[in-house]
Design a protein around this motif. Sequence first.
Motif, PDB file in Angstrom:
ATOM      1  N   GLY A  84       0.794  -0.954   0.101  1.00 10.99           N
ATOM      2  CA  GLY A  84      -0.102   0.040  -0.165  1.00 10.99           C
ATOM      3  C   GLY A  84       0.953   1.502   0.249  1.00 10.99           C
ATOM      4  O   GLY A  84       1.921   0.912  -0.324  1.00 10.99           O
ATOM      5  N   ALA A  85       0.378   2.195  -0.653  1.00 15.00           N
ATOM      6  CA  ALA A  85       0.679   3.645  -0.381  1.00 15.00           C
ATOM      7  C   ALA A  85       1.761   3.775   0.523  1.00 15.00           C
ATOM      8  O   ALA A  85       2.457   4.186   0.776  1.00 15.00           O
ATOM      9  CB  ALA A  85      -0.352   4.976  -1.116  1.00 15.00           C
ATOM     10  N   ASP A  86       0.727   3.360   2.156  1.00 16.85           N
ATOM     11  CA  ASP A  86       1.331   4.222   3.102  1.00 16.85           C
ATOM     12  C   ASP A  86       3.239   3.560   3.431  1.00 16.85           C
ATOM     13  O   ASP A  86       3.525   4.050   4.644  1.00 16.85           O
ATOM     14  CB  ASP A  86       0.385   4.195   4.276  1.00 16.85           C
ATOM     15  CG  ASP A  86      -0.688   4.677   4.592  1.00 16.85           C
ATOM     16  OD1 ASP A  86      -1.325   5.214   3.602  1.00 16.85           O
ATOM     17  OD2 ASP A  86      -2.176   3.916   5.327  1.00 16.85           O
ATOM     18  N   ALA A  87       2.920   2.413   3.491  1.00 17.90           N
ATOM     19  CA  ALA A  87       4.079   1.478   4.070  1.00 17.90           C
ATOM     20  C   ALA A  87       5.020   2.186   2.730  1.00 17.90           C
ATOM     21  O   ALA A  87       6.432   2.246   2.946  1.00 17.90           O
ATOM     22  CB  ALA A  87       4.600  -0.187   3.429  1.00 17.90           C
ATOM     23  N   PHE A  96       5.733  10.693  -1.402  1.00 19.96           N
ATOM     24  CA  PHE A  96       4.466  11.092  -1.629  1.00 19.96           C
ATOM     25  C   PHE A  96       3.132  10.134  -1.669  1.00 19.96           C
ATOM     26  O   PHE A  96       3.720   9.288  -2.545  1.00 19.96           O
ATOM     27  CB  PHE A  96       4.216  12.649  -2.371  1.00 19.96           C
ATOM     28  CG  PHE A  96       5.068  13.369  -2.662  1.00 19.96           C
ATOM     29  CD1 PHE A  96       5.334  14.223  -1.278  1.00 19.96           C
ATOM     30  CD2 PHE A  96       5.819  13.906  -3.284  1.00 19.96           C
ATOM     31  CE1 PHE A  96       5.498  15.634  -1.284  1.00 19.96           C
ATOM     32  CE2 PHE A  96       6.580  14.912  -3.292  1.00 19.96           C
ATOM     33  CZ  PHE A  96       6.252  16.247  -1.975  1.00 19.96           C
ATOM     34  N   GLY A  97       2.061  10.423  -1.383  1.00 15.40           N
ATOM     35  CA  GLY A  97       1.278   8.951  -1.654  1.00 15.40           C
ATOM     36  C   GLY A  97      -0.302   9.873  -0.756  1.00 15.40           C
ATOM     37  O   GLY A  97      -0.271  10.694  -0.197  1.00 15.40           O
ATOM     38  N   ILE A 231      -3.202  13.730   1.263  1.00 12.95           N
ATOM     39  CA  ILE A 231      -1.882  13.300   0.596  1.00 12.95           C
ATOM     40  C   ILE A 231      -1.224  13.516   1.382  1.00 12.95           C
ATOM     41  O   ILE A 231      -1.105  14.169   2.767  1.00 12.95           O
ATOM     42  CB  ILE A 231      -1.971  14.468  -0.148  1.00 12.95           C
ATOM     43  CG1 ILE A 231      -2.889  14.299  -1.632  1.00 12.95           C
ATOM     44  CG2 ILE A 231      -0.495  14.139  -0.683  1.00 12.95           C
ATOM     45  CD1 ILE A 231      -2.221  15.740  -2.376  1.00 12.95           C
ATOM     46  N   VAL A 232       0.417  12.210   2.119  1.00 13.60           N
ATOM     47  CA  VAL A 232       1.031  12.550   3.031  1.00 13.60           C
ATOM     48  C   VAL A 232       2.262  12.112   2.163  1.00 13.60           C
ATOM     49  O   VAL A 232       2.688  12.095   0.997  1.00 13.60           O
ATOM     50  CB  VAL A 232       0.424  10.638   3.463  1.00 13.60           C
ATOM     51  CG1 VAL A 232      -0.675  11.051   4.453  1.00 13.60           C
ATOM     52  CG2 VAL A 232       0.802   9.496   2.822  1.00 13.60           C
ATOM     53  N   THR A 233       3.658  12.363   3.358  1.00 18.37           N
ATOM     54  CA  THR A 233       4.422  12.419   2.808  1.00 18.37           C
ATOM     55  C   THR A 233       5.007  11.562   4.029  1.00 18.37           C
ATOM     56  O   THR A 233       4.776  11.320   5.240  1.00 18.37           O
ATOM     57  CB  THR A 233       5.594  14.008   2.955  1.00 18.37           C
ATOM     58  OG1 THR A 233       6.848  13.936   2.211  1.00 18.37           O
ATOM     59  CG2 THR A 233       5.166  14.508   3.759  1.00 18.37           C
ATOM     60  N   ASN A 234       5.883  12.007   4.328  1.00 20.13           N
ATOM     61  CA  ASN A 234       7.267  11.583   5.294  1.00 20.13           C
ATOM     62  C   ASN A 234       8.339  12.521   6.562  1.00 20.13           C
ATOM     63  O   ASN A 234       8.488  13.936   5.801  1.00 20.13           O
ATOM     64  CB  ASN A 234       7.895  10.703   5.100  1.00 20.13           C
ATOM     65  CG  ASN A 234       8.894  10.050   4.576  1.00 20.13           C
ATOM     66  OD1 ASN A 234       9.603  10.710   4.925  1.00 20.13           O
ATOM     67  ND2 ASN A 234       8.993   9.357   3.425  1.00 20.13           N
ATOM     68  N   GLU A 235       8.223  12.063   7.364  1.00 19.62           N
ATOM     69  CA  GLU A 235       9.003  12.843   8.486  1.00 19.62           C
ATOM     70  C   GLU A 235      10.343  13.324   7.319  1.00 19.62           C
ATOM     71  O   GLU A 235      10.381  14.742   7.807  1.00 19.62           O
ATOM     72  CB  GLU A 235       9.231  12.436   9.955  1.00 19.62           C
ATOM     73  CG  GLU A 235       8.460  12.961  10.461  1.00 19.62           C
ATOM     74  CD  GLU A 235       8.514  12.302  12.351  1.00 19.62           C
ATOM     75  OE1 GLU A 235       9.731  11.914  12.621  1.00 19.62           O
ATOM     76  OE2 GLU A 235       7.141  12.871  12.443  1.00 19.62           O
TER      77      GLU A 235
END
Length: 340
Positions: A84-87, A96-97, A231-235
């Motif tokens: 999945g996009a989160d992983a 980005f996801g 929409i997500v990214t990571n730290e």
Amino acid sequence: MKKKTLFPLAMAILIAAMLAGCGNQGSTTDSSEGTNGQAALKDVTVVLDWSPNTNHTGLYAARELGYYEAEGLNVEIALPGSGGADAMVASDEVPFGVSVQENVTQSRLQGVPLVSIAAVIQHNTSGFAAPVDRGIKSPKDYEGKTYGGWGSPVEEAIMKSIMDVDGGDISKVKLVNIGEADYFTAVKRDIDFAWIFYAWTGIEAELRGEPLDMQYIKDYSDQLDYYTPVIVTNEKTIANDPDLVRAFMRATSKGYQYAAEHPEESADLLLKAVPELDKELVHASQKWLSPKYQDDAPRWGEQKPEVWKNYSDWMYERGLIEQELDIDSAFTNDFLPETN
């Protein structure tokens, strides 16, 4: 587009992030110059949460209209892998996801560094839907009926919440797992109702001439008017390349603003990029959804602290999470442009 929650993948996301370590630079490639002596575009990947649909139109519009290119980006819009996009975002495989608020909440409490940087739609457009011949006009009418889901704890908790408001008893509902079964097949075969996004499945039902009775979950509790999708990214990306995040979000915001203001034209852009989609469905869905991207927010993508707190408090109160969420670390509006 079926409602999908990834609670069982929270630990998989954490493991993926740990295995990736600090050496993975994510799916971004940069060159100082292209073959013509001009600065090369940076290759960037954004991973969808599901198959392409009108939740994603702004991304395709930004790419097709050259908004990403104007920011120096060559953006690939990819389908999610098995994790999945989160992983993929959490492990820094991609920067980005597309995700949903409940997944970000669960992930952060597992130590997974996802951060929501924009709400795609301001208000929750999901709910429980049944063909009109089932006589389900309110949550109390779920009693004696069969619900088809995918076995997530949040499904039963949300159903119980809205049934409680309506005086219903969830113990009188038969719950079955239909996995990836198509909604229209399932309601003809062995269930009475399911959880859907109206913008896609509801509109498809209209086009099929199969009208639905729909109970939007946000209508029964302010706590359930959460952001889905986001929409997500990571730290790590935020810390190491904030300029990339700003550039991506400037172009993405323009894409969604265009889709909000030009439903017909943006539907055609989505179809150009994904021609296998049903043209009539895409146009009808886009017409319904375009006004809902920004809705009553001051700008597209804006996220409110109270929405994050309300939903995470609801999850905590029902034992879906074991501790309260630090909402300030879960989302940010800092990368949205001041105006669209």
